[in-house]
Write a protein that holds these residues in place. Structure first.
Motif, PDB file in Angstrom:
ATOM      1  N   LEU A 236     -48.214 -96.129  -4.170  1.00  0.00           N
ATOM      2  CA  LEU A 236     -49.536 -95.566  -3.909  1.00  0.00           C
ATOM      3  C   LEU A 236     -50.047 -94.913  -5.184  1.00  0.00           C
ATOM      4  O   LEU A 236     -49.367 -94.065  -5.763  1.00  0.00           O
ATOM      5  CB  LEU A 236     -49.481 -94.530  -2.785  1.00  0.00           C
ATOM      6  N   LEU A 237     -51.247 -95.328  -5.626  1.00  0.00           N
ATOM      7  CA  LEU A 237     -51.874 -94.752  -6.808  1.00  0.00           C
ATOM      8  C   LEU A 237     -53.180 -94.089  -6.408  1.00  0.00           C
ATOM      9  O   LEU A 237     -54.011 -94.696  -5.724  1.00  0.00           O
ATOM     10  CB  LEU A 237     -52.155 -95.820  -7.874  1.00  0.00           C
ATOM     11  N   GLN A 238     -53.340 -92.841  -6.840  1.00  0.00           N
ATOM     12  CA  GLN A 238     -54.562 -92.080  -6.564  1.00  0.00           C
ATOM     13  C   GLN A 238     -55.124 -91.572  -7.890  1.00  0.00           C
ATOM     14  O   GLN A 238     -54.440 -90.858  -8.622  1.00  0.00           O
ATOM     15  CB  GLN A 238     -54.263 -90.898  -5.644  1.00  0.00           C
ATOM     16  N   PHE A 239     -56.356 -91.953  -8.193  1.00  0.00           N
ATOM     17  CA  PHE A 239     -57.019 -91.512  -9.414  1.00  0.00           C
ATOM     18  C   PHE A 239     -58.034 -90.433  -9.036  1.00  0.00           C
ATOM     19  O   PHE A 239     -59.054 -90.714  -8.409  1.00  0.00           O
ATOM     20  CB  PHE A 239     -57.718 -92.684 -10.105  1.00  0.00           C
ATOM     21  N   PHE A 240     -57.744 -89.198  -9.428  1.00  0.00           N
ATOM     22  CA  PHE A 240     -58.618 -88.069  -9.149  1.00  0.00           C
ATOM     23  C   PHE A 240     -59.629 -87.961 -10.289  1.00  0.00           C
ATOM     24  O   PHE A 240     -59.260 -87.727 -11.443  1.00  0.00           O
ATOM     25  CB  PHE A 240     -57.809 -86.785  -9.012  1.00  0.00           C
ATOM     26  N   ILE A 241     -60.906 -88.135  -9.954  1.00  0.00           N
ATOM     27  CA  ILE A 241     -61.975 -88.224 -10.941  1.00  0.00           C
ATOM     28  C   ILE A 241     -62.839 -86.965 -10.886  1.00  0.00           C
ATOM     29  O   ILE A 241     -63.162 -86.475  -9.800  1.00  0.00           O
ATOM     30  CB  ILE A 241     -62.862 -89.459 -10.686  1.00  0.00           C
ATOM     31  N   LEU A 242     -63.222 -86.463 -12.068  1.00  0.00           N
ATOM     32  CA  LEU A 242     -64.105 -85.308 -12.171  1.00  0.00           C
ATOM     33  C   LEU A 242     -65.189 -85.577 -13.205  1.00  0.00           C
ATOM     34  O   LEU A 242     -64.943 -86.239 -14.209  1.00  0.00           O
ATOM     35  CB  LEU A 242     -63.335 -84.062 -12.609  1.00  0.00           C
ATOM     36  N   TYR A 243     -66.392 -85.058 -12.950  1.00  0.00           N
ATOM     37  CA  TYR A 243     -67.400 -84.997 -14.003  1.00  0.00           C
ATOM     38  C   TYR A 243     -68.348 -83.829 -13.719  1.00  0.00           C
ATOM     39  O   TYR A 243     -68.520 -83.426 -12.558  1.00  0.00           O
ATOM     40  CB  TYR A 243     -68.160 -86.309 -14.168  1.00  0.00           C
ATOM     41  N   PRO A 244     -68.949 -83.247 -14.761  1.00  0.00           N
ATOM     42  CA  PRO A 244     -69.797 -82.064 -14.558  1.00  0.00           C
ATOM     43  C   PRO A 244     -71.194 -82.447 -14.077  1.00  0.00           C
ATOM     44  O   PRO A 244     -71.904 -83.207 -14.729  1.00  0.00           O
ATOM     45  CB  PRO A 244     -69.852 -81.436 -15.951  1.00  0.00           C
ATOM     46  N   GLU A 245     -71.587 -81.916 -12.940  1.00  0.00           N
ATOM     47  CA  GLU A 245     -72.955 -82.105 -12.466  1.00  0.00           C
ATOM     48  C   GLU A 245     -73.886 -81.076 -13.108  1.00  0.00           C
ATOM     49  O   GLU A 245     -74.941 -81.425 -13.645  1.00  0.00           O
ATOM     50  CB  GLU A 245     -73.006 -82.005 -10.948  1.00  0.00           C
ATOM     51  N   THR A 246     -73.509 -79.815 -13.001  1.00  0.00           N
ATOM     52  CA  THR A 246     -74.251 -78.739 -13.642  1.00  0.00           C
ATOM     53  C   THR A 246     -73.234 -77.762 -14.225  1.00  0.00           C
ATOM     54  O   THR A 246     -72.022 -77.988 -14.146  1.00  0.00           O
ATOM     55  CB  THR A 246     -75.160 -77.995 -12.648  1.00  0.00           C
ATOM     56  N   GLU A 247     -73.724 -76.668 -14.766  1.00  0.00           N
ATOM     57  CA  GLU A 247     -72.832 -75.672 -15.352  1.00  0.00           C
ATOM     58  C   GLU A 247     -71.867 -75.096 -14.329  1.00  0.00           C
ATOM     59  O   GLU A 247     -70.725 -74.755 -14.651  1.00  0.00           O
ATOM     60  CB  GLU A 247     -73.667 -74.556 -15.983  1.00  0.00           C
ATOM     61  N   HIS A 248     -72.307 -75.006 -13.071  1.00  0.00           N
ATOM     62  CA  HIS A 248     -71.488 -74.391 -12.028  1.00  0.00           C
ATOM     63  C   HIS A 248     -71.237 -75.330 -10.854  1.00  0.00           C
ATOM     64  O   HIS A 248     -70.988 -74.874  -9.734  1.00  0.00           O
ATOM     65  CB  HIS A 248     -72.162 -73.105 -11.531  1.00  0.00           C
ATOM     66  N   GLN A 249     -71.286 -76.624 -11.102  1.00  0.00           N
ATOM     67  CA  GLN A 249     -71.069 -77.598 -10.031  1.00  0.00           C
ATOM     68  C   GLN A 249     -70.400 -78.834 -10.602  1.00  0.00           C
ATOM     69  O   GLN A 249     -70.853 -79.372 -11.618  1.00  0.00           O
ATOM     70  CB  GLN A 249     -72.411 -77.965  -9.403  1.00  0.00           C
ATOM     71  N   THR A 250     -69.333 -79.290  -9.953  1.00  0.00           N
ATOM     72  CA  THR A 250     -68.525 -80.404 -10.446  1.00  0.00           C
ATOM     73  C   THR A 250     -68.380 -81.451  -9.349  1.00  0.00           C
ATOM     74  O   THR A 250     -68.124 -81.123  -8.187  1.00  0.00           O
ATOM     75  CB  THR A 250     -67.126 -79.909 -10.863  1.00  0.00           C
ATOM     76  N   ARG A 251     -68.540 -82.707  -9.707  1.00  0.00           N
ATOM     77  CA  ARG A 251     -68.382 -83.817  -8.758  1.00  0.00           C
ATOM     78  C   ARG A 251     -66.953 -84.350  -8.826  1.00  0.00           C
ATOM     79  O   ARG A 251     -66.367 -84.483  -9.904  1.00  0.00           O
ATOM     80  CB  ARG A 251     -69.357 -84.924  -9.074  1.00  0.00           C
TER      81      ARG A 251
END
Length: 322
Positions: A236-251
Motif C-alpha cells: 500500500l502506497l499513500q502519497f500525502f500532498i500539500l500546497y499553500p493556498e494562502t498564508e494561513h491555509q494549506t490544501r
C-alpha cells in the motif's frame, strides 16, 4: 501575500479530481484559478476572476463544443488561453491570465507562474509502476500555515498520540534516516496493540493491518510525503500532498495505490469494500492531523525534545533557507 517557496513545483491535483467538463477551483499562494478537463483529456487553467466584472468562473459551466468556460454572470466565453470567444472564434489577445500546467500522466503540476527552482520529482511515477490507483483520500483545506502542516508529515512521534485510537501504536522506532538535498528516506517499524471487534466492524481495513508494520517513508520537499507499508493484502502506497493556498491555509489530499497479492480479493465486491475502507481510514488520518495542527498555539522554542526529531529540524531548515 508573499508567495510561499516561490519557484517550487506544486502538485495541485490528480486528473480524477477534475471530472469531465466540470470547473474545478484551485487556490495557490493567494491566487484563485479555475481548471477544467475535456473528454479528450486536455486540461486548461485560467485565473478564476472574469476580466469583465470579476465573477468567479468556477461558478460557470463548460462549453464542450469549444473547450471553453462560460462566465456565470453574462455567459461570456473564454478559451484555455484566456481569449474571449464570439461564435466559437477567439477575438483578440488573451484577457484572462493562463496558469501554466505540467501534466505528468495523471498528475497536474504547476510552478504558479514563477521561474522554477526545483525539477518536478519523479517519486510518484517511479514508485507506482505496475500498481493500481485506488483513489484520492480526503481533499481539504487545513486552517493553518504551510510550515506547520509539512512538519507533521515529517514528525515520527505524533503517530503515538494523534492516531492512537485508529492504529493503537504503542511504539514506532526508526531504523534509518537518510537525507540528500531535498530528498529524504526513513525506515520505521510500528508496533500495534489489538483492535477490538467493534473497531474492526467500523473499519474492516484493520483486518489487513498486522501488529508489526514494517514501513518506509520517502519525502520530496516541499510537496510530497510517501508512506509505504507491506500489509497482509500486499503493498500500500499513500502519497500525502500539500500546497499553500494562502498564508494561513494549506490544501492537502492523498493519492493511494496498491498491489494486492491474495486471491480472496478476486471475489466480486470484496476488493471494492476493502479499498473503500482503506481510503476512509486514510481520510480519518488526515482529519486527525488537520485537527491537531489547527489546535496548536503560536509556536515557541520547545523546552522538551523527543527522540528522532532531526528530520523535523531538517525540513524546517529547508523551508527557512529557501
Amino acid at each position: 501575500m508573499n508567495p510561499i517557496l516561490k519557484g517550487a513545483p506544486w502538485l495541485v491535483a490528480h486528473r480524477s479530481m477534475l471530472g469531465i467538463d466540470k470547473p474545478y477551483k484551485l487556490t495557490l499562494n493567494g491566487c484563485d484559478y479555475v481548471l477544467w478537463q475535456n473528454r479528450n483529456g486536455d486540461i486548461f487553467a485560467l485565473e478564476n476572476a472574469c476580466p469583465h466584472m470579476q465573477a468567479p468562473l468556477s461558478n460557470g459551466w463548460i462549453c464542450q463544443a469549444n473547450n471553453s468556460i462560460m462566465c456565470p454572470f453574462h455567459a461570456l466565453e473564454f478559451d484555455g488561453k484566456g481569449r474571449l470567444l464570439k461564435d466559437g472564434e477567439p477575438k483578440g489577445e488573451p484577457v484572462a491570465r493562463n496558469l501554466e500546467l505540467i501534466i505528468q500522466d495523471d498528475l497536474i503540476w504547476t510552478y504558479g507562474g514563477f521561474e522554477p527552482r526545483l525539477s518536478i520529482p519523479e517519486l510518484i511515477p517511479e514508485r507506482t509502476e505496475r500498481l493500481r490507483f485506488l483513489g484520492v483520500a480526503c481533499n481539504k483545506s487545513i486552517q493553518t500555515n504551510f510550515l506547520s502542516c509539512i512538519k507533521i508529515n515529517y514528525d515520527f512521534n505524533h503517530q503515538n498520540g494523534v492516531h492512537r485510537d485508529v492504529f493503537k501504536i504503542r511504539e514506532n522506532p526508526v531504523q534509518t534516516f537518510d537525507k540528500d538535498g531535498y530528498y529524504a528516506r526513513v525506515v520505521q517499524t510500528f508496533f500495534r496493540e489489538d483492535n477490538t471487534i467493534s473497531e474492526i466492524l467500523q473499519n474492516p481495513s484493520l483486518l489487513s493491518v498486522p501488529k508489526e508494520i514494517q514501513n518506509e517513508l520517502e519525502y520530496t520537499f516541499p510537496s510530497t510525503a510517501l508512506f509505504k507499508a507491506e500489509l497482509a493484502l500486499g503493498a500500500l502506497l499513500q502519497f500525502f500532498i500539500l500546497y499553500p493556498e494562502t498564508e494561513h491555509q494549506t490544501r492537502t489530499f492523498v493519492l493511494c495505490y496498491g498491489n494486492w497479492q491474495i486471491p480472496l480479493l478476486k471475489v466480486p465486491g470484496l476488493r471494492a469494500l476493502i479499498e473503500r475502507s482503506l481510503l476512509e481510514a486514510t481520510a480519518k488520518v488526515v482529519e486527525q492531523d488537520s485537527r491537531a495542527v489547527e489546535s496548536l498555539y503560536p509556536q515557541q522554542k520547545p523546552k522538551i525534545r523527543l527522540p528522532k526529531e532531526e528530520i523535523m529540524f531538517y525540513v524546517e531548515s529547508l523551508y527557512n533557507e529557501w
